[in-house]
Design an enzyme around this catalytic site. Structure first.
Site, PDB file in Angstrom:
ATOM      1  N   ASN A  55      -6.762  -0.674   0.909  1.00 35.83           N
ATOM      2  CA  ASN A  55      -6.151  -0.248   2.174  1.00 35.83           C
ATOM      3  C   ASN A  55      -6.982   0.908   2.731  1.00 35.83           C
ATOM      4  O   ASN A  55      -7.254   1.877   2.025  1.00 35.83           O
ATOM      5  CB  ASN A  55      -4.694   0.176   1.923  1.00 35.83           C
ATOM      6  CG  ASN A  55      -3.933   0.484   3.203  1.00 35.83           C
ATOM      7  OD1 ASN A  55      -3.997   1.593   3.709  1.00 35.83           O
ATOM      8  ND2 ASN A  55      -3.200  -0.478   3.726  1.00 35.83           N
TER       9      ASN A  55
ATOM     10  N   ILE B 240       4.127  10.844   3.860  1.00 36.35           N
ATOM     11  CA  ILE B 240       3.196  11.257   2.806  1.00 36.35           C
ATOM     12  C   ILE B 240       1.944  11.897   3.413  1.00 36.35           C
ATOM     13  O   ILE B 240       1.361  12.817   2.850  1.00 36.35           O
ATOM     14  CB  ILE B 240       2.800  10.042   1.926  1.00 36.35           C
ATOM     15  CG1 ILE B 240       4.045   9.356   1.336  1.00 36.35           C
ATOM     16  CG2 ILE B 240       1.817  10.450   0.826  1.00 36.35           C
ATOM     17  CD1 ILE B 240       4.838  10.159   0.351  1.00 36.35           C
TER      18      ILE B 240
ATOM     19  N   GLY C 276      12.214  -0.110   3.140  1.00 38.29           N
ATOM     20  CA  GLY C 276      13.323  -0.555   2.290  1.00 38.29           C
ATOM     21  C   GLY C 276      14.223  -1.550   3.007  1.00 38.29           C
ATOM     22  O   GLY C 276      13.900  -2.025   4.108  1.00 38.29           O
TER      23      GLY C 276
ATOM     24  N   CYS D 267      -2.636   4.906  12.473  1.00 34.93           N
ATOM     25  CA  CYS D 267      -3.190   6.252  12.324  1.00 34.93           C
ATOM     26  C   CYS D 267      -3.614   6.746  13.698  1.00 34.93           C
ATOM     27  O   CYS D 267      -3.926   5.948  14.567  1.00 34.93           O
ATOM     28  CB  CYS D 267      -4.438   6.234  11.461  1.00 34.93           C
ATOM     29  SG  CYS D 267      -4.304   5.200  10.035  1.00 34.93           S
TER      30      CYS D 267
ATOM     31  N   THR E 151       5.795   0.928   8.249  1.00 34.14           N
ATOM     32  CA  THR E 151       7.126   1.550   8.354  1.00 34.14           C
ATOM     33  C   THR E 151       7.599   1.702   9.814  1.00 34.14           C
ATOM     34  O   THR E 151       6.795   1.735  10.742  1.00 34.14           O
ATOM     35  CB  THR E 151       7.132   2.938   7.680  1.00 34.14           C
ATOM     36  OG1 THR E 151       6.062   3.695   8.217  1.00 34.14           O
ATOM     37  CG2 THR E 151       6.981   2.825   6.186  1.00 34.14           C
TER      38      THR E 151
ATOM     39  N   SER F  73       0.816  -1.217   0.000  1.00 34.38           N
ATOM     40  CA  SER F  73       0.000   0.000   0.000  1.00 34.38           C
ATOM     41  C   SER F  73       0.852   1.271   0.000  1.00 34.38           C
ATOM     42  O   SER F  73       1.853   1.367   0.714  1.00 34.38           O
ATOM     43  CB  SER F  73      -0.876   0.007   1.252  1.00 34.38           C
ATOM     44  OG  SER F  73      -1.534   1.234   1.356  1.00 34.38           O
TER      45      SER F  73
HETATM   46  C1  LIG Z   1       5.744   6.260  -0.062  1.00 37.51           C
HETATM   47  C2  LIG Z   1       5.071   5.278   0.870  1.00 37.51           C
HETATM   48  C3  LIG Z   1       3.714   5.415   1.136  1.00 37.51           C
HETATM   49  C4  LIG Z   1       3.072   4.496   1.981  1.00 37.51           C
HETATM   50  N1  LIG Z   1       1.730   4.613   2.210  1.00 37.51           N
HETATM   51  C5  LIG Z   1       1.084   3.650   2.950  1.00 37.51           C
HETATM   52  C6  LIG Z   1      -0.332   3.676   3.098  1.00 37.51           C
HETATM   53  O1  LIG Z   1      -1.032   4.534   2.532  1.00 37.51           O
HETATM   54  N2  LIG Z   1      -0.923   2.715   3.865  1.00 37.51           N
HETATM   55  C7  LIG Z   1      -0.194   1.711   4.473  1.00 37.51           C
HETATM   56  O2  LIG Z   1      -0.779   0.846   5.140  1.00 37.51           O
HETATM   57  N3  LIG Z   1       1.164   1.656   4.326  1.00 37.51           N
HETATM   58  C8  LIG Z   1       1.808   2.589   3.578  1.00 37.51           C
HETATM   59  N4  LIG Z   1       3.166   2.521   3.408  1.00 37.51           N
HETATM   60  C9  LIG Z   1       3.924   1.416   4.034  1.00 37.51           C
HETATM   61  C10 LIG Z   1       4.186   0.283   3.037  1.00 37.51           C
HETATM   62  O3  LIG Z   1       2.991  -0.274   2.557  1.00 37.51           O
HETATM   63  C11 LIG Z   1       5.047  -0.831   3.685  1.00 37.51           C
HETATM   64  O4  LIG Z   1       4.370  -1.327   4.813  1.00 37.51           O
HETATM   65  C12 LIG Z   1       6.422  -0.346   4.103  1.00 37.51           C
HETATM   66  O5  LIG Z   1       6.930   0.599   3.195  1.00 37.51           O
HETATM   67  C13 LIG Z   1       7.419  -1.498   4.233  1.00 37.51           C
HETATM   68  O6  LIG Z   1       7.586  -2.192   3.007  1.00 37.51           O
HETATM   69  P1  LIG Z   1       8.769  -1.849   1.971  1.00 37.51           P
HETATM   70  O7  LIG Z   1      10.050  -1.784   2.743  1.00 37.51           O
HETATM   71  O8  LIG Z   1       8.722  -2.968   0.960  1.00 37.51           O
HETATM   72  O9  LIG Z   1       8.426  -0.528   1.363  1.00 37.51           O
HETATM   73  C14 LIG Z   1       3.828   3.441   2.578  1.00 37.51           C
HETATM   74  C15 LIG Z   1       5.197   3.322   2.301  1.00 37.51           C
HETATM   75  C16 LIG Z   1       5.825   4.225   1.451  1.00 37.51           C
HETATM   76  C17 LIG Z   1       7.293   4.046   1.168  1.00 37.51           C
END
Ligand SMILES: Cc1cc2nc3c(=O)[nH]c(=O)nc-3n(C[C@H](O)[C@H](O)[C@H](O)COP(=O)(O)O)c2cc1C
Length: 300
Positions: free
Chosen positions: A98, A70, A216, A129, A192, A20
């Protein structure tokens, strides 16, 4: 070879989805990859009202990942219905919406307004949230609120409910168990990790909002450990994510106990990554004489 996985009542063609917030609602990526080959699309968070998001810059690179704040920028549920649903209707892929909000009512409103849509196969509830009714403490850090919110949404839909866990807690298994007790069909972990980058010349956070979310490669060991812990604490499926940059990373999550995975930040490096990860999982299975994902998921 069988790559299908089952999350609640949903059968996904393979375990690899898009995380997401990193894939919008799929339209832009649809020009780059064959969306029907994805196990699932987990959409950008949707809230009842449109949100412009936080002040820029809201994305900054770190040595092994990115930091984002964001602020849940999204078109809001009304524009989602008119602008995004017609495209989602054309897809032959599992779509998980989501959902975010600041209060329980926010989540309920999104479910109410999207409940009849055939293009939505399930919901991922983003609980990282603030609950403004409870003084801004994030839903996701309080097991009582997590169970109450999940149970409230459970009554509203037959579709699978996936609760997305934050790693920013002392014991993530307590929160996972609360989601399960509330009737969740699955949990995804992780969202995150809290992080901060400071501009030493200006002597302030690079991101105006201050502390932001790290994702990441840097967070992968955190995500794998969370998946390992959570999958031993609940009997519902776990969807693992955080720092998946290649098939081997995804296989770590599957071995740790995930039934499915999501690719997020890695998409910014290579939009084809989820397809490559699915192919790599298939190669791993054939090299090791495995027929289906269950042959090795949760091996540890
Ligand atoms: C730019 C960005 C926007 C994100 N927006 C959301 C979101 O709207 N809802 C959500 O549940 N997680 C959001 N996340 C978290 C990601 O879905 C994910 O849980 C997190 O980045 C870890 O995975 P990754 O390391 O593969 O990015 C966001 C992450 C990034 C980098």
């Amino acid at each position: 070879m069988d790559l299908t996985v089952k999350i609640g009542s949903i059968m996904m063609s393979n375990p690899v989805g898009t995380a997401s917030g990193t894939f919008g609602f799929g339209e832009e990526y649809g020009e780059l990859i064959d969306l029907s080959r994805l196990g699932a699309i987990y959409t950008k968070a949707l809230t009842p009202e449109a949100r412009p998001g936080n002040a820029v810059p809201r994305l900054v690179e770190t040595p092994s990942g990115i930091l984002n704040s964001i602020g849940l920028a999204n078109p809001g549920v009304e524009r989602f219905l008119t602008e995004k649903v017609p495209f989602l209707d054309t897809l032959n892929t599992t779509v998980i919406l989501n959902v975010s909000g600041s209060t329980e009512d926010d989540y309920r409103t999104v479910l109410e307004k999207t409940g009849n849509l055939s293009c939505i196969d399930g919901y991922e509830i983003n609980i990282s949230c603030p609950n403004v009714k409870h003084g801004g403490l994030a839903f996701g850090t309080d097991p009582v609120q997590v169970e109450t919110l999940t149970a409230s949404l459970r009554k509203m839909t037959q579709k699978p409910l996936i609760v997305k866990l934050t790693p920013n807690v002392t014991d993530i298994s307590v929160i996972a168990k609360a989601a399960e007790a509330g009737g969740a069909d699955a949990v995804s972990c992780i969202n995150t990790v809290r992080g901060m980058v400071i501009d030493t010349r200006k002597r302030r956070s690079v991101i105006p909002a201050g502390i932001a979310g790290l994702s990441g490669p840097a967070v992968r060991p955190v995500g794998v450990a969370a998946t390992y812990t959570v999958s031993r604490s609940v009997s519902i499926p776990v969807i693992g994510l955080g720092g998946i940059m290649c098939a081997d990373d995804a296989i770590q999550y599957l071995l740790a106990g995930a039934s499915a995975v999501q690719v997020g930040t890695g998409l910014f490096v290579d939009p084809r990554l989820p397809l490559k990860v699915a192919e790599g999982i298939e190669d791993y299975m054939s090299e090791n004489g495995m027929e289906k994902i269950e042959d090795f998921h949760g091996f540890l």
